[in-house]
Design a protein around this motif. Structure first.
Motif, PDB file in Angstrom:
ATOM      1  N   MET A 107     -39.822  27.683  69.687  1.00 30.86           N
ATOM      2  CA  MET A 107     -38.659  26.836  69.928  1.00 30.86           C
ATOM      3  C   MET A 107     -37.899  27.388  71.137  1.00 30.86           C
ATOM      4  SD  MET A 107     -35.410  26.088  67.422  1.00 30.86           S
ATOM      5  CE  MET A 107     -36.486  25.408  66.200  1.00 30.86           C
ATOM      6  N   PRO A 108     -37.556  26.526  72.081  1.00 29.38           N
ATOM      7  CA  PRO A 108     -36.840  27.002  73.265  1.00 29.38           C
ATOM      8  C   PRO A 108     -35.430  27.471  72.906  1.00 29.38           C
ATOM      9  CG  PRO A 108     -37.030  24.620  73.299  1.00 29.38           C
ATOM     10  CD  PRO A 108     -37.834  25.110  72.129  1.00 29.38           C
ATOM     11  N   ASP A 109     -34.926  28.362  73.730  1.00 27.62           N
ATOM     12  CA  ASP A 109     -33.580  28.875  73.554  1.00 27.62           C
ATOM     13  C   ASP A 109     -32.649  28.070  74.450  1.00 27.62           C
ATOM     14  OD1 ASP A 109     -31.881  30.554  72.262  1.00 27.62           O
ATOM     15  OD2 ASP A 109     -32.017  32.139  73.763  1.00 27.62           O
ATOM     16  N   PHE A 110     -31.549  27.586  73.908  1.00 28.40           N
ATOM     17  CA  PHE A 110     -30.629  26.751  74.660  1.00 28.40           C
ATOM     18  C   PHE A 110     -29.388  27.542  75.018  1.00 28.40           C
ATOM     19  CE2 PHE A 110     -33.180  23.778  72.204  1.00 28.40           C
ATOM     20  CZ  PHE A 110     -33.555  22.881  73.184  1.00 28.40           C
ATOM     21  N   ASP A 111     -28.820  27.266  76.187  1.00 32.20           N
ATOM     22  CA  ASP A 111     -27.603  27.957  76.611  1.00 32.20           C
ATOM     23  C   ASP A 111     -26.379  27.057  76.421  1.00 32.20           C
ATOM     24  OD1 ASP A 111     -27.887  26.120  78.641  1.00 32.20           O
ATOM     25  OD2 ASP A 111     -28.167  27.589  80.231  1.00 32.20           O
ATOM     26  N   ARG A 112     -25.236  27.550  76.862  1.00 32.21           N
ATOM     27  CA  ARG A 112     -23.978  26.837  76.677  1.00 32.21           C
ATOM     28  C   ARG A 112     -23.980  25.481  77.402  1.00 32.21           C
ATOM     29  NH1 ARG A 112     -18.945  27.889  74.775  1.00 32.21           N
ATOM     30  NH2 ARG A 112     -17.191  26.925  75.828  1.00 32.21           N
ATOM     31  N   ILE A 113     -24.619  25.415  78.537  1.00 33.13           N
ATOM     32  CA  ILE A 113     -24.667  24.153  79.282  1.00 33.13           C
ATOM     33  C   ILE A 113     -25.452  23.106  78.496  1.00 33.13           C
ATOM     34  CG2 ILE A 113     -25.522  23.045  81.385  1.00 33.13           C
ATOM     35  CD1 ILE A 113     -24.862  25.664  82.832  1.00 33.13           C
ATOM     36  N   ASP A 114     -26.556  23.529  77.878  1.00 32.11           N
ATOM     37  CA  ASP A 114     -27.325  22.593  77.047  1.00 32.11           C
ATOM     38  C   ASP A 114     -26.482  22.097  75.878  1.00 32.11           C
ATOM     39  OD1 ASP A 114     -29.698  22.859  78.574  1.00 32.11           O
ATOM     40  OD2 ASP A 114     -30.158  24.722  77.528  1.00 32.11           O
ATOM     41  N   LEU A 115     -25.739  23.015  75.266  1.00 37.03           N
ATOM     42  CA  LEU A 115     -24.881  22.623  74.149  1.00 37.03           C
ATOM     43  C   LEU A 115     -23.769  21.681  74.609  1.00 37.03           C
ATOM     44  CD1 LEU A 115     -24.590  26.024  72.256  1.00 37.03           C
ATOM     45  CD2 LEU A 115     -26.021  24.066  71.673  1.00 37.03           C
ATOM     46  N   MET A 116     -23.241  21.940  75.812  1.00 33.89           N
ATOM     47  CA  MET A 116     -22.192  21.064  76.331  1.00 33.89           C
ATOM     48  C   MET A 116     -22.747  19.673  76.618  1.00 33.89           C
ATOM     49  SD  MET A 116     -19.561  21.712  79.489  1.00 33.89           S
ATOM     50  CE  MET A 116     -19.031  23.243  78.757  1.00 33.89           C
ATOM     51  N   ASN A 117     -23.949  19.607  77.183  1.00 35.92           N
ATOM     52  CA  ASN A 117     -24.567  18.304  77.420  1.00 35.92           C
ATOM     53  C   ASN A 117     -24.796  17.568  76.107  1.00 35.92           C
ATOM     54  OD1 ASN A 117     -24.713  18.319  80.216  1.00 35.92           O
ATOM     55  ND2 ASN A 117     -26.633  19.448  80.217  1.00 35.92           N
ATOM     56  N   TYR A 118     -25.235  18.293  75.084  1.00 42.21           N
ATOM     57  CA  TYR A 118     -25.444  17.659  73.782  1.00 42.21           C
ATOM     58  C   TYR A 118     -24.114  17.178  73.205  1.00 42.21           C
ATOM     59  CZ  TYR A 118     -26.719  16.891  68.953  1.00 42.21           C
ATOM     60  OH  TYR A 118     -26.906  16.322  67.720  1.00 42.21           O
ATOM     61  N   ALA A 119     -23.060  17.991  73.347  1.00 44.22           N
ATOM     62  CA  ALA A 119     -21.751  17.600  72.828  1.00 44.22           C
ATOM     63  C   ALA A 119     -21.230  16.353  73.535  1.00 44.22           C
ATOM     64  CB  ALA A 119     -20.758  18.748  72.993  1.00 44.22           C
ATOM     65  N   MET A 120     -21.491  16.246  74.834  1.00 47.13           N
ATOM     66  CA  MET A 120     -20.975  15.118  75.602  1.00 47.13           C
ATOM     67  C   MET A 120     -21.829  13.856  75.427  1.00 47.13           C
ATOM     68  SD  MET A 120     -18.263  16.082  77.380  1.00 47.13           S
ATOM     69  CE  MET A 120     -18.175  15.049  78.813  1.00 47.13           C
ATOM     70  N   TYR A 121     -23.157  14.021  75.494  1.00 49.24           N
ATOM     71  CA  TYR A 121     -24.020  12.849  75.596  1.00 49.24           C
ATOM     72  C   TYR A 121     -25.030  12.701  74.462  1.00 49.24           C
ATOM     73  CZ  TYR A 121     -22.184  13.452  80.276  1.00 49.24           C
ATOM     74  OH  TYR A 121     -21.349  13.632  81.335  1.00 49.24           O
ATOM     75  N   GLY A 122     -25.203  13.726  73.668  1.00 52.25           N
ATOM     76  CA  GLY A 122     -26.221  13.698  72.628  1.00 52.25           C
ATOM     77  C   GLY A 122     -25.836  12.838  71.446  1.00 52.25           C
ATOM     78  N   ASN A 123     -26.855  12.473  70.664  1.00 55.45           N
ATOM     79  CA  ASN A 123     -26.612  11.723  69.447  1.00 55.45           C
ATOM     80  C   ASN A 123     -27.692  12.069  68.428  1.00 55.45           C
ATOM     81  OD1 ASN A 123     -28.940  10.020  69.891  1.00 55.45           O
ATOM     82  ND2 ASN A 123     -27.728   8.911  71.389  1.00 55.45           N
ATOM     83  N   ASP A 124     -27.550  11.565  67.227  1.00 59.93           N
ATOM     84  CA  ASP A 124     -28.483  11.885  66.148  1.00 59.93           C
ATOM     85  C   ASP A 124     -29.664  10.934  66.078  1.00 59.93           C
ATOM     86  OD1 ASP A 124     -26.874  13.989  65.392  1.00 59.93           O
ATOM     87  OD2 ASP A 124     -25.734  12.792  63.956  1.00 59.93           O
ATOM     88  N   PHE A 125     -29.753  10.003  66.996  1.00 59.01           N
ATOM     89  CA  PHE A 125     -30.784   8.974  66.909  1.00 59.01           C
ATOM     90  C   PHE A 125     -31.838   9.092  68.003  1.00 59.01           C
ATOM     91  CE2 PHE A 125     -26.584   7.267  65.748  1.00 59.01           C
ATOM     92  CZ  PHE A 125     -26.761   7.240  64.390  1.00 59.01           C
TER      93      PHE A 125
END
Length: 97
Positions: free
Chosen positions: A1-19
């Motif tokens: 499993m890849p390791d994600f950094d803070r920028i990835d988490l921020m992108n998920y918080a801004m644009y990500g969804n559960d679908f």
């Protein structure tokens, strides 16, 4: 499993969804990492939602702003932003035109 950094988490918080399947890996990472979950919650608290503050257009069918004036724009010349030769757009300055 890849390791994600803070920028990835921020992108998920801004644009990500559960679908959307494109976010499957980061969702799996968040489920398995408590520190990442805490960091995501902190990001969600501090970063404003990208959907806040956007105004909906009342006349979504009107594409030409002159048409929304009730026909008062008929006969007027359109604005020409390049009428002043000393005023250049940002891309013209970069390209040296």
């Amino acid at each position: 499993m890849p390791d994600f950094d803070r920028i990835d988490l921020m992108n998920y918080a801004m644009y990500g969804n559960d679908f959307d399947p494109q976010w499957d890996e980061i969702r799996a990472f968040l489920k398995s990492n408590a520190a990442a979950q805490k960091e995501l919650e902190e990001i969600k608290r501090t970063v404003p939602s990208p959907h806040l503050g956007k105004k909906r257009r009342e006349n979504s069918l009107v594409t030409d702003p002159r048409e929304s004036n009730g026909g008062s724009g008929v006969g007027q010349e359109p604005r020409n932003p390049s009428s002043d030769p000393s005023a250049k757009s940002w891309w013209q300055k970069i390209l040296g035109e």
